[in-house]
Design an enzyme around this catalytic site. Sequence first.
Site, PDB file in Angstrom:
ATOM      1  N   GLN A 198      -4.833 -13.112   5.327  1.00 55.45           N
ATOM      2  CA  GLN A 198      -6.161 -13.729   5.415  1.00 55.45           C
ATOM      3  C   GLN A 198      -6.970 -13.125   6.574  1.00 55.45           C
ATOM      4  O   GLN A 198      -7.718 -13.822   7.254  1.00 55.45           O
ATOM      5  CB  GLN A 198      -6.028 -15.244   5.580  1.00 55.45           C
ATOM      6  CG  GLN A 198      -5.707 -15.973   4.284  1.00 55.45           C
ATOM      7  CD  GLN A 198      -6.865 -15.936   3.285  1.00 55.45           C
ATOM      8  OE1 GLN A 198      -8.014 -15.679   3.629  1.00 55.45           O
ATOM      9  NE2 GLN A 198      -6.562 -16.182   2.021  1.00 55.45           N
ATOM     10  N   SER A 199      -6.838 -11.814   6.779  1.00 53.58           N
ATOM     11  CA  SER A 199      -7.532 -11.149   7.886  1.00 53.58           C
ATOM     12  C   SER A 199      -9.056 -11.208   7.740  1.00 53.58           C
ATOM     13  O   SER A 199      -9.613 -10.764   6.726  1.00 53.58           O
ATOM     14  CB  SER A 199      -7.076  -9.682   7.932  1.00 53.58           C
ATOM     15  OG  SER A 199      -7.956  -8.924   8.736  1.00 53.58           O
ATOM     16  N   ASN A 200      -9.730 -11.737   8.761  1.00 57.61           N
ATOM     17  CA  ASN A 200     -11.198 -11.703   8.785  1.00 57.61           C
ATOM     18  C   ASN A 200     -11.700 -10.276   8.956  1.00 57.61           C
ATOM     19  O   ASN A 200     -12.744  -9.893   8.429  1.00 57.61           O
ATOM     20  CB  ASN A 200     -11.723 -12.552   9.946  1.00 57.61           C
ATOM     21  CG  ASN A 200     -11.390 -14.019   9.779  1.00 57.61           C
ATOM     22  OD1 ASN A 200     -11.648 -14.615   8.731  1.00 57.61           O
ATOM     23  ND2 ASN A 200     -10.808 -14.619  10.821  1.00 57.61           N
TER      24      ASN A 200
ATOM     25  N   ALA B 161     -10.232  -7.485   7.891  1.00 64.58           N
ATOM     26  CA  ALA B 161     -10.115  -6.751   6.629  1.00 64.58           C
ATOM     27  C   ALA B 161     -11.272  -7.124   5.698  1.00 64.58           C
ATOM     28  O   ALA B 161     -11.893  -6.259   5.072  1.00 64.58           O
ATOM     29  CB  ALA B 161      -8.772  -7.060   5.959  1.00 64.58           C
TER      30      ALA B 161
END
Length: 362
Positions: free
Chosen positions: A74-76, A78
């Site tokens: 859930q990388s912001n 990325a």
Amino acid sequence: MSAPRPRLPLVHGPTPIVRRPALDALVSGVEVWIKRDDVTGGAESGNKLRKLELLLADARAKGATTVVTCGGLQSNHARATALACAAHGLRAVLVLRVADPARARREPIDLSGNVLLDLLAGAQIRFCSPDEYAQRNALLERVAYELAEAGERPYVIPEGGSNGLGSLAYVDAMREVRAQMDLGLAFPEATAGGAFDVVAHACGSGGTAAGVALGAAQHDVARATWAFAVCDDTATFERRIASIALEARGLEPELPELGLAPADEPPTLRQGRARLVVDDRAKGPAYAVMDADQKRFLFEVTRSTGLVLDPVYTGKALFGLAEAASRGEIPRGARALFLHTGGLPGLLAQGEGLREALGEGA
Ligand SMILES: *Cc1c(COP(=O)(O)O)cnc(C)c1O
């Protein structure tokens, strides 16, 4: 003065500085101001967008066709990269960490939060294991090599956009804050050169901390920077941030030196050093996991101020600031600038985990 650095326009700025007086009581009487870097954009919003203005301009200048980066599932970062790339005609390949990559490849992917936005942006997702992620720089180089073999021109952005170049975006963000202070958009004494006692924010890969610490000192924004680690520990982040700051000073030699300091050392202004406290006491049970007190705090903040925090970064950082204030490390009446770095999609991917904290209404 050196020529301005190439920059892809992505950020809707200057982002506002706001007050929510009801917040002070939740932070032991500290006067809290909020720099709204959660609204640097729309769906692509957050602190990563500032770094991407410099990083993607560099990618463009080098003739890149594809950007490769990495993060948690859930990388912001990325997600911001995927959307910014789509806006500028670049392909994005995202290497995302999951507990069980074989299973993630076999089963349909959970289309929530940042992952949904990654796929809407047309990014390619590749899964990796936590062990592979531990060697993420080598992994990104391998993916880039593979893409180059296939005729692409890859550009690698490290985790969080946190290298020297990316961190310079937060030196500039502190220049932006100083200009707002001079214009009377913060507390009255700021127009006569007054500074905040502390600028505080969440720390996940170190680039924001490096840039904020150097920029806050260079532009007299605050006496100290407090970076609240959301994973790893203080020693690890001190090393990482020092290395990013060194790289930043290689690019901008007039930047001050980084001075690491323990949490209980009283802040002094204008030592010619960027005084940085890295505090890992609010990281909670695990990365992206909050304890019950942190969840209740997150709910309390939104209910009393309308500000929405996220469970991975900003919720823990503001909780950490409240804890530091309750211990007296930041005195009652001190002025704090809390840098809201975004993260809303991460909250929306974790709704079920907040049911208990929401109490009767849920
Ligand atoms: C990435 C991120 C941070 C941490 O910034 P780093 O520069 O990676 O330390 C803080 N808040 C949010 C919402 C983020 O996405």
